[in-house]
Design an enzyme around this catalytic site. Structure first.
Site, mmCIF file in Angstrom:
data_model
loop_
_atom_site.group_PDB
_atom_site.id
_atom_site.type_symbol
_atom_site.label_atom_id
_atom_site.label_comp_id
_atom_site.label_asym_id
_atom_site.label_seq_id
_atom_site.Cartn_x
_atom_site.Cartn_y
_atom_site.Cartn_z
ATOM 1 N N GLN A 50 0.825 -1.213 0.000
ATOM 2 C CA GLN A 50 0.000 0.000 0.000
ATOM 3 C C GLN A 50 0.858 1.261 0.000
ATOM 4 O O GLN A 50 0.579 2.219 -0.726
ATOM 5 C CB GLN A 50 -0.937 -0.007 1.218
ATOM 6 C CG GLN A 50 -1.933 -1.153 1.187
ATOM 7 C CD GLN A 50 -2.894 -1.097 2.338
ATOM 8 O OE1 GLN A 50 -3.953 -0.469 2.249
ATOM 9 N NE2 GLN A 50 -2.554 -1.742 3.439
ATOM 10 N N PHE A 58 -2.573 0.518 7.702
ATOM 11 C CA PHE A 58 -1.544 0.833 6.716
ATOM 12 C C PHE A 58 -2.147 1.481 5.470
ATOM 13 O O PHE A 58 -1.444 2.220 4.768
ATOM 14 C CB PHE A 58 -0.716 -0.410 6.396
ATOM 15 C CG PHE A 58 0.395 -0.610 7.380
ATOM 16 C CD1 PHE A 58 1.703 -0.337 7.032
ATOM 17 C CD2 PHE A 58 0.132 -1.028 8.679
ATOM 18 C CE1 PHE A 58 2.731 -0.487 7.949
ATOM 19 C CE2 PHE A 58 1.155 -1.179 9.602
ATOM 20 C CZ PHE A 58 2.452 -0.904 9.241
ATOM 21 N N TYR A 59 -3.426 1.232 5.199
ATOM 22 C CA TYR A 59 -4.100 2.020 4.164
ATOM 23 C C TYR A 59 -4.189 3.482 4.606
ATOM 24 O O TYR A 59 -3.863 4.397 3.842
ATOM 25 C CB TYR A 59 -5.505 1.477 3.899
ATOM 26 C CG TYR A 59 -6.297 2.355 2.944
ATOM 27 C CD1 TYR A 59 -6.020 2.361 1.584
ATOM 28 C CD2 TYR A 59 -7.321 3.185 3.412
ATOM 29 C CE1 TYR A 59 -6.729 3.171 0.707
ATOM 30 C CE2 TYR A 59 -8.040 3.991 2.547
ATOM 31 C CZ TYR A 59 -7.736 3.982 1.196
ATOM 32 O OH TYR A 59 -8.440 4.798 0.340
ATOM 33 N N ASN A 60 -4.605 3.698 5.858
ATOM 34 C CA ASN A 60 -4.694 5.070 6.374
ATOM 35 C C ASN A 60 -3.329 5.747 6.361
ATOM 36 O O ASN A 60 -3.223 6.947 6.062
ATOM 37 C CB ASN A 60 -5.266 5.059 7.791
ATOM 38 C CG ASN A 60 -6.697 4.554 7.849
ATOM 39 O OD1 ASN A 60 -7.388 4.491 6.836
ATOM 40 N ND2 ASN A 60 -7.147 4.171 9.033
ATOM 41 N N SER A 115 -0.941 5.212 4.206
ATOM 42 C CA SER A 115 -0.622 5.577 2.825
ATOM 43 C C SER A 115 -1.396 6.815 2.384
ATOM 44 O O SER A 115 -0.880 7.643 1.625
ATOM 45 C CB SER A 115 -0.906 4.397 1.879
ATOM 46 O OG SER A 115 -2.298 4.191 1.683
#
Length: 240
Positions: free
Chosen positions: A50, A106-108, A110
């Site tokens: 990500q 880990f999306y947040n 990115s």
């Protein structure tokens, strides 16, 4: 049409080289590619997927094309973040999730990196008196396959059965913020464009608030230095 894998820095370099062969200038670059909440996966260069796709690929592509943009007409770089950037934190000591990986966290991260990059790029372009404007945008909550392609378990169930059908706006509506940021003559560098509806989930484009973490200049400098090291790409701009 050229194919580009933002997760693979070699693909980014090849794409940029092809663009340089075909074009003498570019007017707009929209950094829009993304993956969301997959199980921990590594990119071709060994970076968490990500962070690699959503941030590092865009960072490298922007740097490799910046001189073509500087030669363009009313040139802009639009980097697409998310309302989720406000929930993110940059884990500089564990950007790859080797110690503690959580897909949505880990999306947040990115998406926060997108916002931090957009603001730091704006600061550096301004310091360099560049004609290029760096703008941020987010689509609100938009019904695409992003939320269901790589997610698992309850996350996929929520987005697939509840969120996308009942809450999300259409992809056409979700694209409006990016189009506004890329084309409206009143948009200035450093602005963040998102939907004007409740919680910024849907609606018409408007100026929206950037989180304090995303606006922090020290964080911007640190992420920039880390990103240069991980990508090997330097920008022809003055440090902020």
């Amino acid at each position: 049409m050229r194919r580009l894998d933002l997760a693979d820095l070699e693909s980014v370099r090849a794409f940029a080289a092809g663009m340089r062969e075909e074009h003498r200038h570019l007017d707009v670059l929209v950094n829009n590619a993304g993956v969301m909440a997959p199980p921990r996966t590594l990119s071709a260069q060994g970076h968490e997927l990500q962070f690699a796709t959503n941030h590092l690929g865009h960072f490298a592509l922007t740097g490799l094309l910046l001189d073509l943009l500087a030669a363009g007409r009313d040139p802009r770089v639009v980097t697409v973040s998310s309302i989720n950037h406000r929930q993110g934190s940059l884990r500089f000591e564990d950007l790859g999730g080797e110690r503690d990986y959580a897909p949505m966290a880990f999306y947040n991260q990115s998406k926060l990196a997108n916002a931090v990059f957009g603001q730091e790029l704006h600061r550096r372009l301004t310091a360099s008196a560049s004609p290029v404007r760096a703008v941020l945008a987010h689509p609100g909550y938009t019904a695409t396959s992003l939320q269901t392609r790589d997610t698992r378990g309850l996350t996929r169930l929520f987005f697939g059965r509840i969120g996308n059908p009942l809450i999300a706006q259409s992809p056409e509506r979700g694209a409006l913020s990016q189009l506004y940021a890329a084309t409206d003559p009143t948009v200035v560098g450093g602005e963040f464009i998102g939907p004007d509806g409740p919680a910024e989930l849907r609606g018409a484009p408007t100026r929206v608030r950037l989180s304090d973490a995303a606006a922090d200049a020290g964080t911007g400098r640190r992420l920039w230095e880390v990103s240069e090291g991980l990508t090997g790409v330097s920008f022809p701009v003055t440090a902020s």
